[in-house]
Design a protein around this motif. Structure first.
Motif, PDB file in Angstrom:
ATOM      1  N   GLU A  68       2.393  -7.580  -7.489  1.00 51.61           N
ATOM      2  CA  GLU A  68       1.003  -7.356  -7.625  1.00 51.61           C
ATOM      3  C   GLU A  68       0.314  -6.794  -6.751  1.00 51.61           C
ATOM      4  OE1 GLU A  68       0.038  -8.750 -10.713  1.00 51.61           O
ATOM      5  OE2 GLU A  68       1.824  -9.338 -11.134  1.00 51.61           O
ATOM      6  N   GLN A  69       0.605  -6.389  -5.494  1.00 42.74           N
ATOM      7  CA  GLN A  69       0.042  -5.718  -4.554  1.00 42.74           C
ATOM      8  C   GLN A  69       0.286  -4.061  -4.811  1.00 42.74           C
ATOM      9  OE1 GLN A  69      -0.032  -6.873  -0.471  1.00 42.74           O
ATOM     10  NE2 GLN A  69       0.468  -8.931  -1.081  1.00 42.74           N
ATOM     11  N   VAL A  70       1.455  -3.768  -5.517  1.00 45.07           N
ATOM     12  CA  VAL A  70       1.917  -2.475  -5.753  1.00 45.07           C
ATOM     13  C   VAL A  70       0.915  -2.040  -6.757  1.00 45.07           C
ATOM     14  CG1 VAL A  70       3.609  -1.179  -6.532  1.00 45.07           C
ATOM     15  CG2 VAL A  70       4.238  -3.307  -5.378  1.00 45.07           C
ATOM     16  N   PRO A  71       0.269  -0.699  -6.543  1.00 44.75           N
ATOM     17  CA  PRO A  71      -0.533  -0.058  -7.555  1.00 44.75           C
ATOM     18  C   PRO A  71       0.224   0.088  -8.889  1.00 44.75           C
ATOM     19  CG  PRO A  71      -0.747   0.938  -5.414  1.00 44.75           C
ATOM     20  CD  PRO A  71       0.310  -0.023  -5.393  1.00 44.75           C
ATOM     21  N   THR A  72      -0.548   0.466  -9.936  1.00 42.86           N
ATOM     22  CA  THR A  72       0.180   0.570 -11.247  1.00 42.86           C
ATOM     23  C   THR A  72       0.043   2.150 -11.455  1.00 42.86           C
ATOM     24  OG1 THR A  72      -2.129   0.178 -12.175  1.00 42.86           O
ATOM     25  CG2 THR A  72      -0.772  -1.783 -12.121  1.00 42.86           C
ATOM     26  N   HIS A  73      -0.662   2.877 -10.519  1.00 45.83           N
ATOM     27  CA  HIS A  73      -0.748   4.150 -10.879  1.00 45.83           C
ATOM     28  C   HIS A  73      -0.443   5.061  -9.655  1.00 45.83           C
ATOM     29  CE1 HIS A  73      -2.871   2.736 -14.730  1.00 45.83           C
ATOM     30  NE2 HIS A  73      -2.374   3.451 -15.155  1.00 45.83           N
ATOM     31  N   CYS A  74      -0.275   6.349  -9.930  1.00 45.27           N
ATOM     32  CA  CYS A  74      -0.106   7.058  -8.886  1.00 45.27           C
ATOM     33  C   CYS A  74      -0.585   8.698  -9.420  1.00 45.27           C
ATOM     34  CB  CYS A  74       1.381   7.296  -8.478  1.00 45.27           C
ATOM     35  SG  CYS A  74       2.457   8.246  -9.725  1.00 45.27           S
ATOM     36  N   LEU A  75      -0.735   9.669  -8.278  1.00 45.86           N
ATOM     37  CA  LEU A  75      -1.053  10.851  -8.376  1.00 45.86           C
ATOM     38  C   LEU A  75       0.317  11.667  -8.308  1.00 45.86           C
ATOM     39  CD1 LEU A  75      -4.679  10.974  -7.451  1.00 45.86           C
ATOM     40  CD2 LEU A  75      -4.067  11.994  -9.326  1.00 45.86           C
ATOM     41  N   THR A  76       0.813  12.445  -8.701  1.00 40.13           N
ATOM     42  CA  THR A  76       2.045  13.313  -8.435  1.00 40.13           C
ATOM     43  C   THR A  76       1.947  14.673  -8.646  1.00 40.13           C
ATOM     44  OG1 THR A  76       4.487  13.299  -8.519  1.00 40.13           O
ATOM     45  CG2 THR A  76       3.150  12.713 -10.367  1.00 40.13           C
ATOM     46  N   GLN A  77       2.439  15.501  -7.971  1.00 40.63           N
ATOM     47  CA  GLN A  77       2.548  16.910  -8.221  1.00 40.63           C
ATOM     48  C   GLN A  77       3.553  17.002  -9.577  1.00 40.63           C
ATOM     49  OE1 GLN A  77       3.694  20.174  -5.455  1.00 40.63           O
ATOM     50  NE2 GLN A  77       2.504  19.077  -3.786  1.00 40.63           N
ATOM     51  N   ASP A 116       2.624  13.261  -3.350  1.00 41.92           N
ATOM     52  CA  ASP A 116       2.266  12.349  -4.310  1.00 41.92           C
ATOM     53  C   ASP A 116       1.291  11.530  -3.570  1.00 41.92           C
ATOM     54  OD1 ASP A 116       4.403  11.183  -3.186  1.00 41.92           O
ATOM     55  OD2 ASP A 116       5.624  11.183  -4.585  1.00 41.92           O
ATOM     56  N   GLU A 117       0.957  10.252  -4.195  1.00 45.09           N
ATOM     57  CA  GLU A 117      -0.026   9.378  -3.538  1.00 45.09           C
ATOM     58  C   GLU A 117      -0.370   8.139  -4.590  1.00 45.09           C
ATOM     59  OE1 GLU A 117      -0.774   7.390  -1.179  1.00 45.09           O
ATOM     60  OE2 GLU A 117      -1.760   8.955  -0.050  1.00 45.09           O
ATOM     61  N   TYR A 118      -0.288   7.013  -4.092  1.00 46.33           N
ATOM     62  CA  TYR A 118      -0.847   5.861  -4.971  1.00 46.33           C
ATOM     63  C   TYR A 118      -2.292   6.027  -5.294  1.00 46.33           C
ATOM     64  CZ  TYR A 118       3.459   3.129  -3.746  1.00 46.33           C
ATOM     65  OH  TYR A 118       4.631   2.664  -3.772  1.00 46.33           O
ATOM     66  N   VAL A 119      -2.426   5.495  -6.328  1.00 46.40           N
ATOM     67  CA  VAL A 119      -4.071   5.515  -6.576  1.00 46.40           C
ATOM     68  C   VAL A 119      -4.371   3.967  -6.475  1.00 46.40           C
ATOM     69  CG1 VAL A 119      -5.672   5.386  -8.939  1.00 46.40           C
ATOM     70  CG2 VAL A 119      -3.691   7.120  -8.741  1.00 46.40           C
TER      71      VAL A 119
END
Length: 261
Positions: free
Chosen positions: A174-183, A67-70
């Motif tokens: 507020e610094q945490v991304p709101t979306h991610c990519l995940t398997q 996975d990874e943050y967007v």
């Protein structure tokens, strides 16, 4: 599903590293699936030691991240790609470009999932996928109620998840991304061997539900009950709620010599 109960995370690391070692010596060009977070760290440290002291080589292998943050720029210290670079890649001999994350394909987020699925497929599929289980039973960013048939995709991070991860961003949600990519869970099921780790009493309920509970999207890790070659490696604390813990101990102790995981 095989369940292996060990005394400590360090013992688990040796058991799992044995599986990596056997795979890489049998198939030097193996495709590895890498997880981030604190759970797999003992495994990565043991693999680095074996590379340094015993000559274990990753030079022909490839690897894909879970996975990874967007939205985080390349090089951001909280990108999962940077985690793997710091905790494993710098300490072994992967070739340049051999490790790929779902945010590395120069695709728009909504296109990155299908592109990542194609990249994994074109590489021949993942031979050994390491996983950590969350206290709520999540795998990667497949949180409770994720589809058991899901594929790599964009996911919206819940407020609770962002709050939990804010500690990595100076406490500022507020610094945490709101979306991610995940398997997805179905993507994970496609791996030839899936190894899930769980340590500590805080994981005990999730481990119990994943291993001995019903198959349910409430506990995403329960999808591993469908995997033809799934191994669950847990310490005594994480095994504390397993009804069949003695059975798992006896069957593992009685395995034929050299069979491995």
């Amino acid at each position: 599903m095989e369940v292996v109960v060990v005394e400590t995370p360090e013992e688990a690391a040796r058991v799992v590293a044995d599986a990596y070692t056997a795979l890489l010596r049998r198939t030097p060009a193996a495709v590895l699936g890498l997880a981030t977070g604190s759970t797999p760290l003992p495994v990565y440290r043991e693999l680095a030691r074996r590379h340094r002291e015993e000559g274990l080589s990753f030079s022909a292998a490839r690897a894909f991240l879970l996975d990874e943050y967007v939205g985080l720029p390349p090089g951001h210290p909280e990108r999962y790609r940077e985690f793997i670079r710091a905790e494993l890649e710098r300490h072994v001999d992967f070739a340049p470009g051999a490790i790929v994350g779902p945010g590395d394909l120069d695709a728009a987020p909504l296109d990155a999932g299908p592109a990542y699925e194609r990249a994994i497929r074109d590489a021949g599929g993942i031979d050994l996928q390491i996983l950590g289980i969350g206290s709520d039973g999540h795998l990667a960013f497949n949180m409770p109620m994720s589809s058991l048939a899901s594929r790599t995709r964009v996911k919206t991070l819940t407020t609770r998840t962002r709050q939990d991860n804010a500690r990595f961003f100076a406490g500022d949600i507020e610094q945490v991304p709101t979306h991610c990519l995940t398997q997805g869970l179905a993507t994970i099921l496609d791996s030839r061997h899936a190894v899930m780790l769980g340590f500590g009493r805080g994981k005990a309920q999730a481990v119990r539900e994943a291993v001995e509970g019903p198959l349910s999207s409430r506990w995403p890790a329960s999808v591993l009950q469908l995997h033809p070659h799934a191994t669950v490696v847990v310490d005594e604390d994480a095994a504390g709620q397993l009804a069949f813990a003695d059975y798992y101990r006896s069957t593992y102790a009685g395995k034929p010599v050299g069979q491995g995981l």
